[in-house]
Design a protein around this motif. Structure first.
Motif, PDB file in Angstrom:
ATOM      1  N   LYS A  26       0.823  -1.210   0.000  1.00  0.00           N
ATOM      2  CA  LYS A  26       0.000   0.000   0.000  1.00  0.00           C
ATOM      3  C   LYS A  26       0.866   1.273   0.000  1.00  0.00           C
ATOM      4  CE  LYS A  26      -4.126  -2.040   0.278  1.00  0.00           C
ATOM      5  NZ  LYS A  26      -3.927  -3.475   0.575  1.00  0.00           N
TER       6      LYS A  26
ATOM      7  N   ASN B 181      -4.308  -2.443   6.151  1.00  0.00           N
ATOM      8  CA  ASN B 181      -3.040  -1.954   5.603  1.00  0.00           C
ATOM      9  C   ASN B 181      -3.149  -0.582   4.952  1.00  0.00           C
ATOM     10  OD1 ASN B 181      -1.348  -3.985   6.435  1.00  0.00           O
ATOM     11  ND2 ASN B 181      -1.807  -5.282   4.663  1.00  0.00           N
TER      12      ASN B 181
ATOM     13  N   GLY C 142      -8.336  -8.576  -3.611  1.00  0.00           N
ATOM     14  CA  GLY C 142      -9.353  -8.137  -2.663  1.00  0.00           C
ATOM     15  C   GLY C 142     -10.217  -7.073  -3.316  1.00  0.00           C
ATOM     16  N   ASN C 143      -9.758  -5.817  -3.199  1.00  0.00           N
ATOM     17  CA  ASN C 143     -10.466  -4.713  -3.848  1.00  0.00           C
ATOM     18  C   ASN C 143     -10.118  -4.631  -5.337  1.00  0.00           C
ATOM     19  OD1 ASN C 143     -12.422  -2.819  -3.282  1.00  0.00           O
ATOM     20  ND2 ASN C 143     -10.977  -1.194  -2.751  1.00  0.00           N
ATOM     21  N   ALA C 144      -9.113  -5.406  -5.754  1.00  0.00           N
ATOM     22  CA  ALA C 144      -8.709  -5.582  -7.154  1.00  0.00           C
ATOM     23  C   ALA C 144      -7.941  -4.399  -7.731  1.00  0.00           C
ATOM     24  CB  ALA C 144      -9.915  -5.931  -8.034  1.00  0.00           C
TER      25      ALA C 144
ATOM     26  N   ASN D 267      -4.671  -3.807  -7.023  1.00  0.00           N
ATOM     27  CA  ASN D 267      -3.282  -4.177  -7.285  1.00  0.00           C
ATOM     28  C   ASN D 267      -3.125  -4.951  -8.581  1.00  0.00           C
ATOM     29  OD1 ASN D 267      -0.747  -3.640  -6.204  1.00  0.00           O
ATOM     30  ND2 ASN D 267      -0.566  -5.672  -5.281  1.00  0.00           N
TER      31      ASN D 267
ATOM     32  N   GLU E 270       1.735 -12.148   5.542  1.00  0.00           N
ATOM     33  CA  GLU E 270       0.437 -12.299   6.191  1.00  0.00           C
ATOM     34  C   GLU E 270      -0.431 -13.286   5.404  1.00  0.00           C
ATOM     35  OE1 GLU E 270      -2.509  -8.993   5.909  1.00  0.00           O
ATOM     36  OE2 GLU E 270      -0.733  -7.778   5.540  1.00  0.00           O
TER      37      GLU E 270
ATOM     38  N   THR F  33       2.091  -9.578  -0.466  1.00  0.00           N
ATOM     39  CA  THR F  33       1.574  -8.215  -0.334  1.00  0.00           C
ATOM     40  C   THR F  33       1.873  -7.544   1.007  1.00  0.00           C
ATOM     41  OG1 THR F  33      -0.471  -9.379   0.169  1.00  0.00           O
ATOM     42  CG2 THR F  33      -0.290  -8.401  -2.017  1.00  0.00           C
TER      43      THR F  33
HETATM   44  C1  LIG Z   1      -4.694  -4.558   0.143  1.00  0.00           C
HETATM   45  C2  LIG Z   1      -4.146  -5.919   0.280  1.00  0.00           C
HETATM   46  C3  LIG Z   1      -4.473  -6.959  -0.615  1.00  0.00           C
HETATM   47  C4  LIG Z   1      -5.482  -6.809  -1.700  1.00  0.00           C
HETATM   48  O1  LIG Z   1      -5.107  -5.904  -2.714  1.00  0.00           O
HETATM   49  P1  LIG Z   1      -6.255  -5.268  -3.637  1.00  0.00           P
HETATM   50  O2  LIG Z   1      -5.563  -4.213  -4.390  1.00  0.00           O
HETATM   51  O3  LIG Z   1      -7.291  -4.728  -2.686  1.00  0.00           O
HETATM   52  O4  LIG Z   1      -6.790  -6.365  -4.475  1.00  0.00           O
HETATM   53  C5  LIG Z   1      -3.872  -8.190  -0.449  1.00  0.00           C
HETATM   54  N1  LIG Z   1      -3.002  -8.415   0.539  1.00  0.00           N
HETATM   55  C6  LIG Z   1      -2.658  -7.450   1.420  1.00  0.00           C
HETATM   56  C7  LIG Z   1      -1.697  -7.782   2.506  1.00  0.00           C
HETATM   57  C8  LIG Z   1      -3.217  -6.177   1.319  1.00  0.00           C
HETATM   58  O5  LIG Z   1      -2.873  -5.242   2.210  1.00  0.00           O
END
Ligand SMILES: *Cc1c(COP(=O)(O)O)cnc(C)c1O
Length: 373
Positions: free
Chosen positions: A60, A86, A186-188, A190, A306, A336
């Motif tokens: 992030k 995060n 997750g939120n897609a 990345n 994590e 991540t």
């Molecule tokens: C934010 C996050 C994700 C998901 O990334 P998105 O861009 O939301 O898909 C995955 N792993 C970790 C550790 C994150 O902080």
């Protein structure tokens, strides 16, 4: 100290005179897996991009340095985000660095302790809502319209601009793009950002005609033509929180991998486009499988990530074993976030890992010999 704004100034849409709000993010290691790769075809090259080594312990920071730099350049005095943890840690740290305020909305429960500790210690206003991430996302989007705050979730295009630099670094390190890129979704944001980064690396200056590059409608200043191909993009989700597998948003997402506990991804369309343009796919893992691979990475490779991060390696291993990712491939997985973010997961293993012994050389020697068998 040089952060990614300094390094990639010519490939980021920031005002030339903007004061860079940086903590030295980016330039994370690309580590080849040795022990976990045993038993795989020997010509597979399996790497992890260890984003847990960014200043606040997750990728992030790449997005936040650019988003906060732009917000400050626009005269903003406060930022806001919804977060599973995060994003709030990164927003709080970069706001502190900039000398502005940060408001972070976190879900009621299910936030990893390390992440909450960061938001508090960096002096953010932490607002715990009685709802989940998706509820928070709805609210902060409204606040950006009706309160004096700049939104720094990944719907802010500057976030993705910063995050695309991880793809640049991977191409620079390998001297090419990987054949496959695996990451948690997750939120897609990345997966969208990586595809943009790889696209800018692969397209020649002046070449146009792809949806991935935000500037391709007109003159794109960022095409490098530095690599000859883009990777297949593979996204992995937790089964209890897998909207891309279900084909629709998930009402009550649940998973131990709290960073990807998101039912209504904001970058749905772009992530789907990245998957389709690259001939990629999505797949899912249950919590037990995720925790097992997290444990393997930590105990067999020395890399503590994590739970959400481990799903990328779980996916790569499964798809390599099944042959879906063929022998001879170069595969990169994004780790991540850092494992220390979520210490509760490790505590659950303490029963097996911890033995109490008397404070004497005899007792300790006996324990060593017993353990070595
Ligand atoms: C934010 C996050 C994700 C998901 O990334 P998105 O861009 O939301 O898909 C995955 N792993 C970790 C550790 C994150 O902080």
């Amino acid at each position: 100290m040089s952060g990614l704004i300094e390094k990639y100034a010519d490939r980021l849409p920031l005002p030339a005179d903007a004061r860079a709000i940086s903590l030295g993010e980016g330039n994370t290691p690309l580590i080849r897996l040795n022990n976990l790769a045993r038993g795989l075809p020997t010509d597979i090259e399996l790497y992890v991009k260890y984003e847990g080594l960014n200043p606040t312990g997750s990728f992030k920071d790449r997005g936040m340095t650019v988003a906060v730099t732009q917000a400050v350049a626009e005269g903003s005095q406060a930022i806001i985000c919804a977060s599973t943890g995060n994003t709030s840690a990164a927003a709080a740290a970069y706001a502190a660095r900039a000398g502005i305020r940060a408001f972070v909305l976190i879900p009621d429960g299910k936030i990893a302790m390390g992440k909450l500790a960061q938001a508090i210690m960096h002096g953010a206003d932490v607002l715990q809502i009685q709802g989940n991430f998706d509820d928070g996302m709805r609210i902060v989007k409204e606040m950006a319209q009706s309160a004096p705050v700049s939104l720094v979730n990944s719907v802010n295009p500057y976030r993705l601009q910063g995050q695309k630099t991880a793809a640049f670094e991977i191409c620079e390190t390998l001297g090419r793009a990987p054949d496959y890129h695996c990451l948690p979704v997750g939120n897609a944001g990345n997966i969208t950002a990586y595809w943009m980064g790889y696209t800018e690396m692969a397209l020649a200056p002046g070449q146009t005609g792809t949806a991935a590059c935000h500037f391709c409608q007109g003159e794109c200043p960022y095409h490098q033509g530095a690599v000859t191909q883009r990777p297949v993009m593979v996204g992995y989700q937790a089964s209890g929180s897998a909207p891309f597998l279900r084909g629709h948003p998930v009402e009550q997402p649940e998973t131990v991998a709290t960073a990807i506990r998101i039912g209504a991804p904001q970058s749905w369309t772009q992530a789907l486009a990245a998957s389709q343009e690259s001939n990629g796919w999505f797949d899912e893992f249950d919590d037990a499988e995720i925790l097992e691979v997290q444990w393997q990475l930590a105990s067999q490779e020395g890399i503590f990530c994590e739970p959400a991060s481990a799903v990328s390696v779980a996916g790569a291993l499964r798809d390599i074993r099944s042959g879906r990712i063929p022998a001879g491939s170069t595969v990169v997985c994004t780790l991540t976030g850092h494992g220390l973010k979520d210490p509760d997961v490790a505590h659950q293993r303490a029963d097996q890992a911890l033995s109490k012994v008397e404070a004497s050389p005899e007792a300790v020697r006996e324990a060593i010999l017993r353990s070595l068998g």
